[in-house]
Structures are given as structure tokens and as C-alpha cells.
Design a protein around this motif. Structure first.
Motif, short mmCIF file in Angstrom:
data_model
loop_
_atom_site.label_atom_id
_atom_site.label_comp_id
_atom_site.label_asym_id
_atom_site.label_seq_id
_atom_site.Cartn_x
_atom_site.Cartn_y
_atom_site.Cartn_z
N ARG A 1 0.83 -1.21 0.00
CA ARG A 1 0.00 0.00 0.00
C ARG A 1 0.87 1.26 0.00
N ASN B 1 0.87 4.19 -2.93
CA ASN B 1 0.67 5.61 -2.61
C ASN B 1 1.89 6.45 -2.99
N GLN C 1 -8.20 10.72 -3.40
CA GLN C 1 -7.64 9.46 -3.84
C GLN C 1 -8.57 8.32 -3.45
N HIS D 1 -9.98 4.10 -5.11
CA HIS D 1 -9.83 2.98 -6.03
C HIS D 1 -11.04 2.91 -6.95
N ALA E 1 -5.73 2.23 -8.52
CA ALA E 1 -5.66 3.27 -7.50
C ALA E 1 -5.49 4.61 -8.22
N LYS F 1 -5.24 9.12 -7.84
CA LYS F 1 -4.95 10.29 -7.00
C LYS F 1 -5.26 11.54 -7.82
N GLU G 1 -2.73 -1.50 -9.69
CA GLU G 1 -2.10 -2.10 -8.51
C GLU G 1 -2.25 -3.62 -8.46
#
Length: 422
Positions: free
Chosen positions: A37, A41, A122, A124, A133, A135, A150
Motif C-alpha cells: 500500500r 501511494n 484518492q 480505487h 488506484a 490520486k 495495482e
């Protein structure tokens, strides 16, 4: 008893290993998941800061990752990502799909517009069974939405978890196999100590019976010469008491040796009633009330002689420790759905809050700490024998204190009877 101890040893050892395996696999899985994770990110942050494009030079201002090396421009090429730039005042949406093949520019625009309306910057989104994912980061007059596939990272994480669980399961099976094969050797010192204890009790019992017989004979001879006196009476009482103690110890030792039990279908209602009828006069003669409640025609697969002994021990114990003028109760009833049989023996005991029912089955445990000798005093062995008998029947026995009464409850498996026979 050795088999019972061996099973408990295997169960507790296996349980400890399961706890260790779950702790290790769980820790590795948690660390791997958190690391994945963080990596997702971090990559999204780098791409969003560069407006959805690959950094031209060295990657600056990288987020701190747990056990993760710093990113380089080359290492970022391993990820599959795409982005969309949406003007704030409206206008054409710019799409960058150089690092993705499975999503068309038209679909990228739709995905960007869909996630732009969500709360938060952000999250999914699922597209064609693939999780991306994303952002969102605003710039001067435009909004950049970066998407990162991802699935590769999370697949790697799942593989580590599955491999950890598989290795843990294999280790557990291998450990249990070795433990079962060698558990008897591991507890051999305990088995030998238990065997020596049984042999000592049996041998000591036989050795003590001879001097007791001599003392009894000499006492009787003295009575023939001088007549019965307080001294000879006391001597004979103590001889009888020691003889009873020796017999109880020998019986308990034999019970622990896994004796050959003649298990058969027994009408336990009839046996219980027979014991109650034999002891009812004794109980009433000691100044106690007696209540009997036996459901007729209850049957169980037990040894009839040992079951008779079990009921006798419990009823005699209840009578010994019942308050003067109190009530001794004996009940036999079916359990839930007639799958079990419950034998309950109770006695009034006002001082029950001062004793620990969990210790009743310990050898030589007595309620009176001073172990004062009186006519009704026992040796603290009877309930240990009762516990051993119940275990040999495959049942359960427990003691508790409630409503001013001590309750001994035995649960046995009920036997099914074919009513079409006999």
C-alpha cells in the motif's frame, strides 16, 4: 489416564504451534500488505507531483517507505499507469496512455470524470476486473488525475500470504505427525513415575495388610483374656479404618490402569433405584431427608458393577457431608434431545461458600482442614475414584455449590434403544 494426558499434551503442543504460525504468517502478511500500500501511494504521489508524467531526472521529495528502497526513474517503468488532465473551465481533456495498453483514451476520460465527482482526492476504481488506484491533484487552472494498476503489487502480496499459509499448514501437519509418533516417548518419564506410583500403592497395600491382620488378631486375643476395653475398641476401629483406606487406594490404582470394563447396554434407572433403596435407610438413620427422582427406563453403555459403585460413592459422600437435618437428593434424568443422561447427587451444606468445589476430586482433599477423625469422616479418595470411573465411561463429572447445596453432576451419553426389539 496416560492416554488422556497424552491427548492433552498433543492438543496443547499443537495449539501452541498454531498460535506461533498464525503470529508469524499474520505478521509477514500484514507487513507485506502495508508495504504494498505504501508503494502504491508513493508511486501515485510521485506521478501526481509530476502532473502524471515520468520524472525527467532524479526523483525528488520521495515519500518515506517502510523497508523500501528509493525510487529511480528507471524503476518507475515497471508500473502500469495513465493520467488525464481536465481543464477547470471546460475544454478538451488531455490523456497520457503511453504506459498502458488495456485502457483506451476514451475510457480514460470517462474514468477521470467519474472519479472527479467523488469526495476525497484518492481512492480505487474497478475497470474490467482490474483495480486501479487513483490520486487527484489540482494545478493552476487544471486538475490532474493519475491512475495506477495495482493488480501486480497486490497479486504479489497475495502470493506471499498464500505461500505463508501453505508452508504453515505443511509445518503443522509434519509437526503433528512427529508429535503423535514420539509423544509417548516424550512423556515416558511421567508414564514411568505413574507406573511406579501404582506399583508402590499396590505393594504397600499388600505389605500393610499383614501387620494389620496381626494387630487385629492380637487385639481379639487380648479381648478374650481381659475382655473388651476402650483401648481394644479404639485399636479395632483404627485397624478397620486403615484397612478401608488401603482397599480404597488399591482400587483407585487399579482404576488408573485402564481396567477391562465390560461395557454393555445397562438400564441405569434400575441400577440407580437399587442403590438408592439400599442406602435410603442409612441416610434417614443419620438424620437426613432423602429425595429420589429417577426417570424410568434410561439406558447407557456402561459397566453395571462400576456404575453401581459410582452411584454408591456419590450418594455416600453426599450423606457424609450433609448438614444435620438437611436433605440428600438423587436424580437421574435425560439431557437435551435425549442424547445424554444426567445423574445429579445433592446435599445440604450451609458452609459451602467456604470450600472450593473444583478441588473435590483431588486425592485426599478434605473439607475439614484439620482432618479430624469422626464416625462419618472419609479419606478424600471416593470422588477421585468416581471421576476415574466416569472417565472410563467417556462421560463428564463436575461439582458446584448453589442455593445452599453441593451438587455432583455426571453426564453420560445415552444409548439408543430399538423399541422393535424385545
Amino acid at each position: 489416564m496416560i492416554q488422556h494426558f497424552r491427548k492433552k499434551f498433543i492438543i496443547f503442543s499443537t495449539g501452541a504451534l498454531v498460535l506461533v504460525i498464525l503470529t508469524i504468517v499474520g505478521s509477514i502478511s500484514a507487513v507485506t500488505y502495508v508495504r504494498s500500500r505504501q508503494e502504491v501511494n508513493a508511486v501515485l504521489t510521485i506521478l501526481a507531483n509530476n502532473e502524471g508524467e515520468m520524472p525527467a531526472g532524479r526523483v525528488k521529495n520521495q515519500p518515506a517507505l517502510f523497508t523500501q528502497p528509493q525510487f529511480t526513474r528507471e524503476s518507475l517503468f515497471q508500473y502500469r499507469f495513465f493520467s488525464a488532465t481536465i481543464p477547470d473551465g471546460g475544454g478538451p481533456v488531455a490523456v497520457d496512455n503511453q504506459h498502458i495498453l488495456s485502457v483506451s483514451p476514451v475510457e480514460i476520460k470517462k474514468l477521470a470524470q467519474r472519479v472527479q465527482g467523488r469526495s476525497g482526492n484518492q481512492g480505487h476504481v474497478l475497470y474490467k476486473r482490474t483495480v486501479y488506484a487513483y490520486k487527484i491533484k489540482p494545478f493552476n487552472g487544471r486538475t490532474v488525475v493519475v491512475f495506477l494498476d495495482e493488480s501486480l503489487l497486490m497479486t504479489r502480496t497475495r502470493e506471499i500470504i498464500y505461500i505463508g499459509l501453505l508452508l504453515g499448514l505443511v509445518s503443522l501437519i509434519l509437526y503433528m505427525t512427529i508429535l503423535i509418533l514420539f509423544s509417548r516417548r516424550a512423556i515416558r518419564p511421567i508414564i514411568q513415575a505413574e507406573q511406579r506410583q501404582k506399583e508402590f500403592i499396590t505393594n504397600a497395600g499388600h505389605e500393610l495388610k499383614t501387620p494389620l491382620s496381626v494387630i487385629e488378631a492380637n487385639t481379639e486375643l487380648q479381648e478374650l483374656t481381659t475382655g473388651e476395653t476402650e483401648l481394644t475398641t479404639s485399636t479395632k476401629q483404627q485397624v478397620d479404618r486403615l484397612t478401608s483406606l488401603i482397599n480404597s487406594l488399591v482400587s483407585l490404582a487399579r482404576l488408573q490402569e485402564q481396567p477391562t470394563i465390560s461395557v454393555s447396554l445397562v438400564n441405569v434407572s434400575q441400577v440407580t433405584t437399587k442403590v438408592a433403596q439400599g442406602l435410603a435407610s442409612v441416610i434417614k438413620g443419620d438424620g437426613h431427608h432423602f429425595k429420589l427422582a429417577v426417570t424410568p427406563d434410561l439406558r447407557a453403555n456402561v459397566d453395571q458393577n462400576y456404575f453401581y459403585e459410582l452411584v454408591s460413592i456419590l450418594l455416600d459422600n453426599a450423606n457424609k457431608y450433609c448438614d444435620q437435618g438437611g436433605t440428600v437428593g438423587l436424580s437421574l434424568r435425560p439431557g437435551k434431545r435425549n442424547k445424554s443422561i444426567t445423574l445429579a447427587v445433592t446435599n445440604s451444606y450451609a458452609a459451602g461458600d467456604q470450600v472450593d468445589p473444583r478441588r473435590f476430586f483431588e486425592r485426599f482433599y478434605r473439607e475439614d482442614k484439620a482432618r479430624t477423625v469422626n464416625q462419618k469422616a472419609g479419606f478424600g479418595i471416593g470422588l477421585s475414584m468416581a471421576q476415574m470411573i466416569v472417565r472410563n465411561f467417556g462421560g463428564r463429572i463436575n461439582a458446584k455449590y448453589a442455593d445452599g447445596k453441593i451438587i455432583m453432576a455426571v453426564t453420560l451419553k445415552a444409548a439408543s434403544v430399538d423399541k422393535n426389539k424385545g
